[in-house]
Enzyme design. Structure first.
Site, PDB file in Angstrom:
ATOM      1  N   ASP A  79      10.804  -0.846 -15.816  1.00 41.28           N
ATOM      2  CA  ASP A  79      11.992  -1.973 -15.408  1.00 41.28           C
ATOM      3  C   ASP A  79      11.282  -3.349 -14.557  1.00 41.28           C
ATOM      4  O   ASP A  79      10.216  -2.964 -13.662  1.00 41.28           O
ATOM      5  CB  ASP A  79      12.795  -2.144 -14.322  1.00 41.28           C
ATOM      6  CG  ASP A  79      14.197  -3.022 -15.068  1.00 41.28           C
ATOM      7  OD1 ASP A  79      14.168  -2.571 -16.255  1.00 41.28           O
ATOM      8  OD2 ASP A  79      15.077  -3.179 -13.447  1.00 41.28           O
ATOM      9  N   SER A  80      11.542  -4.500 -15.050  1.00 47.70           N
ATOM     10  CA  SER A  80      10.416  -4.978 -14.384  1.00 47.70           C
ATOM     11  C   SER A  80      11.495  -6.734 -13.962  1.00 47.70           C
ATOM     12  O   SER A  80      11.874  -6.831 -14.287  1.00 47.70           O
ATOM     13  CB  SER A  80       9.042  -5.473 -15.223  1.00 47.70           C
ATOM     14  OG  SER A  80       9.784  -5.918 -16.556  1.00 47.70           O
ATOM     15  N   ALA A 116       9.121  -3.084 -29.513  1.00 49.78           N
ATOM     16  CA  ALA A 116       8.411  -3.103 -30.339  1.00 49.78           C
ATOM     17  C   ALA A 116       7.409  -3.364 -29.347  1.00 49.78           C
ATOM     18  O   ALA A 116       5.828  -3.123 -29.811  1.00 49.78           O
ATOM     19  CB  ALA A 116       8.102  -3.526 -31.974  1.00 49.78           C
ATOM     20  N   TYR A 172       8.845 -15.653 -17.869  1.00 46.91           N
ATOM     21  CA  TYR A 172       8.352 -16.907 -17.303  1.00 46.91           C
ATOM     22  C   TYR A 172       6.972 -16.347 -16.486  1.00 46.91           C
ATOM     23  O   TYR A 172       6.804 -17.933 -16.322  1.00 46.91           O
ATOM     24  CB  TYR A 172       9.186 -16.033 -15.619  1.00 46.91           C
ATOM     25  CG  TYR A 172      10.728 -15.022 -15.370  1.00 46.91           C
ATOM     26  CD1 TYR A 172      11.208 -16.757 -15.047  1.00 46.91           C
ATOM     27  CD2 TYR A 172      10.952 -14.549 -15.934  1.00 46.91           C
ATOM     28  CE1 TYR A 172      12.850 -16.852 -15.025  1.00 46.91           C
ATOM     29  CE2 TYR A 172      12.175 -13.609 -15.893  1.00 46.91           C
ATOM     30  CZ  TYR A 172      13.347 -15.313 -15.719  1.00 46.91           C
ATOM     31  OH  TYR A 172      14.705 -15.429 -15.762  1.00 46.91           O
ATOM     32  N   THR A 223      12.533   3.038 -24.485  1.00 46.88           N
ATOM     33  CA  THR A 223      12.797   1.381 -25.039  1.00 46.88           C
ATOM     34  C   THR A 223      12.519   1.272 -26.418  1.00 46.88           C
ATOM     35  O   THR A 223      12.215   1.624 -27.015  1.00 46.88           O
ATOM     36  CB  THR A 223      11.576   0.920 -24.047  1.00 46.88           C
ATOM     37  OG1 THR A 223      11.887  -1.208 -24.740  1.00 46.88           O
ATOM     38  CG2 THR A 223      10.144   0.873 -25.093  1.00 46.88           C
TER      39      THR A 223
HETATM   40  P1  IMP Z   1      12.699  -5.069 -19.129  1.00 44.35           P
HETATM   41  O1  IMP Z   1      11.673  -4.601 -17.815  1.00 44.35           O
HETATM   42  O2  IMP Z   1      12.462  -5.076 -20.698  1.00 44.35           O
HETATM   43  O3  IMP Z   1      13.884  -5.373 -18.233  1.00 44.35           O
HETATM   44  O4  IMP Z   1      12.150  -6.884 -18.448  1.00 44.35           O
HETATM   45  C1  IMP Z   1      12.384  -8.319 -17.474  1.00 44.35           C
HETATM   46  C2  IMP Z   1      12.771  -9.099 -17.636  1.00 44.35           C
HETATM   47  O5  IMP Z   1      11.211  -9.873 -16.009  1.00 44.35           O
HETATM   48  C3  IMP Z   1      11.988  -9.615 -18.336  1.00 44.35           C
HETATM   49  O6  IMP Z   1      13.154 -10.027 -19.973  1.00 44.35           O
HETATM   50  C4  IMP Z   1      11.152 -11.328 -18.235  1.00 44.35           C
HETATM   51  O7  IMP Z   1      12.502 -12.397 -18.198  1.00 44.35           O
HETATM   52  C5  IMP Z   1      11.115 -10.749 -16.797  1.00 44.35           C
HETATM   53  N1  IMP Z   1       9.756 -10.222 -16.810  1.00 44.35           N
HETATM   54  C6  IMP Z   1       8.854  -9.231 -16.599  1.00 44.35           C
HETATM   55  N2  IMP Z   1       7.876  -8.801 -17.225  1.00 44.35           N
HETATM   56  C7  IMP Z   1       7.035 -10.233 -17.248  1.00 44.35           C
HETATM   57  C8  IMP Z   1       6.168 -10.864 -17.529  1.00 44.35           C
HETATM   58  O8  IMP Z   1       5.666  -9.740 -17.332  1.00 44.35           O
HETATM   59  N3  IMP Z   1       5.815 -12.423 -17.947  1.00 44.35           N
HETATM   60  C9  IMP Z   1       7.163 -13.066 -17.868  1.00 44.35           C
HETATM   61  N4  IMP Z   1       8.602 -12.483 -17.214  1.00 44.35           N
HETATM   62  C10 IMP Z   1       8.067 -10.857 -17.409  1.00 44.35           C
END
Ligand code: IMP
Length: 200
Positions: free
Chosen positions: A70-71, A11, A150, A8
């Site tokens: 990824d989340s 930061a 969110y 990633t």
């Molecule tokens: P990524 O894993 O960095 O691609 O993030 C995926 C997206 O999921 C983020 O931009 C948020 O919109 C949402 N997301 C993932 N984790 C969280 C969290 O802990 N709180 C709130 N939104 C989250």
């Protein structure tokens, strides 16, 4: 010292994982240390696939062990949307929240969960991946100012406050990212002797 790269350039994420990992056994680097990294398209169909795509690309480019996460948020009544599209659901956090609340208008089943997948790649192969989750419900209005994404509309089960009303420490102790990380950490500690050979 051995090191591992997190795939990633965010930061905030690097800092969060640096805290989780500690600095005794392995040094954490990130794509910020590899400015030439060409980037990669996250075109997987699941969180795990996207984490694997990112971890593999970083492992191959940097030629060291790498991991990626990824989340996103899955809402039962919306057929698990926004899911892997969580980051792309609208242009800003406020608009993403507004879209979800609009789609949830009049919906009584508020069940949702945050999911985080972590994949670890060594020698150009995914050796393992892990998933963490936290279950909760979607609130009716945004509450709180901590956190990101969110958080203001997600109320973890067993609590009355939203993620954005918790302190960083409270959220980090129960979050999907923490839960996935603990599984990855247990695996890495078990395998440390094998990984040590690859790291060096
Ligand atoms: P990524 O894993 O960095 O691609 O993030 C995926 C997206 O999921 C983020 O931009 C948020 O919109 C949402 N997301 C993932 N984790 C969280 C969290 O802990 N709180 C709130 N939104 C989250």
């Amino acid at each position: 010292m051995s090191y591992i790269v997190i795939a990633t350039s965010n930061a905030h994420k690097v800092q969060e994982y640096a805290k989780l990992i500690g600095d005794e056994k392995v040094e954490l680097k990130s794509l910020l240390d590899y400015p030439g990294f060409p980037g990669v398209e996250e075109n997987g169909a699941t969180f795990a696939e996207n984490a694997a795509i990112k971890a593999l690309a970083a492992c191959k480019y940097c030629d060291v062990p790498a991991f990626a996460d990824d989340s996103g948020l899955e809402i039962a009544a919306l057929d698990n949307r926004p899911g892997i599209y969580s980051a792309r659901y609208a242009a800003t956090d406020a608009e993403r929240i507004a879209r979800v609340l609009g789609e949830m208008e009049g919906v009584t089943d508020r069940r949702a969960r945050f999911v985080c997948a972590i994949a670890i790649a060594i020698n150009g192969e995914i050796i393992e991946s892990f998933e963490g989750e936290i279950k909760g419900t979607i609130g009716f209005t945004p509450k709180g100012t901590n956190g990101f994404g969110y958080d203001p509309i997600f109320i973890p089960d067993g609590m009355t406050r939203s993620f954005a009303e918790l302190t960083d420490a409270e959220k980090n102790a129960i979050s999907h990212r923490h839960n996935a990380f603990v599984k990855a950490q247990e695996f890495v500690e078990d395998q440390m002797s094998v990984l040590d050979e690859d790291f060096n």
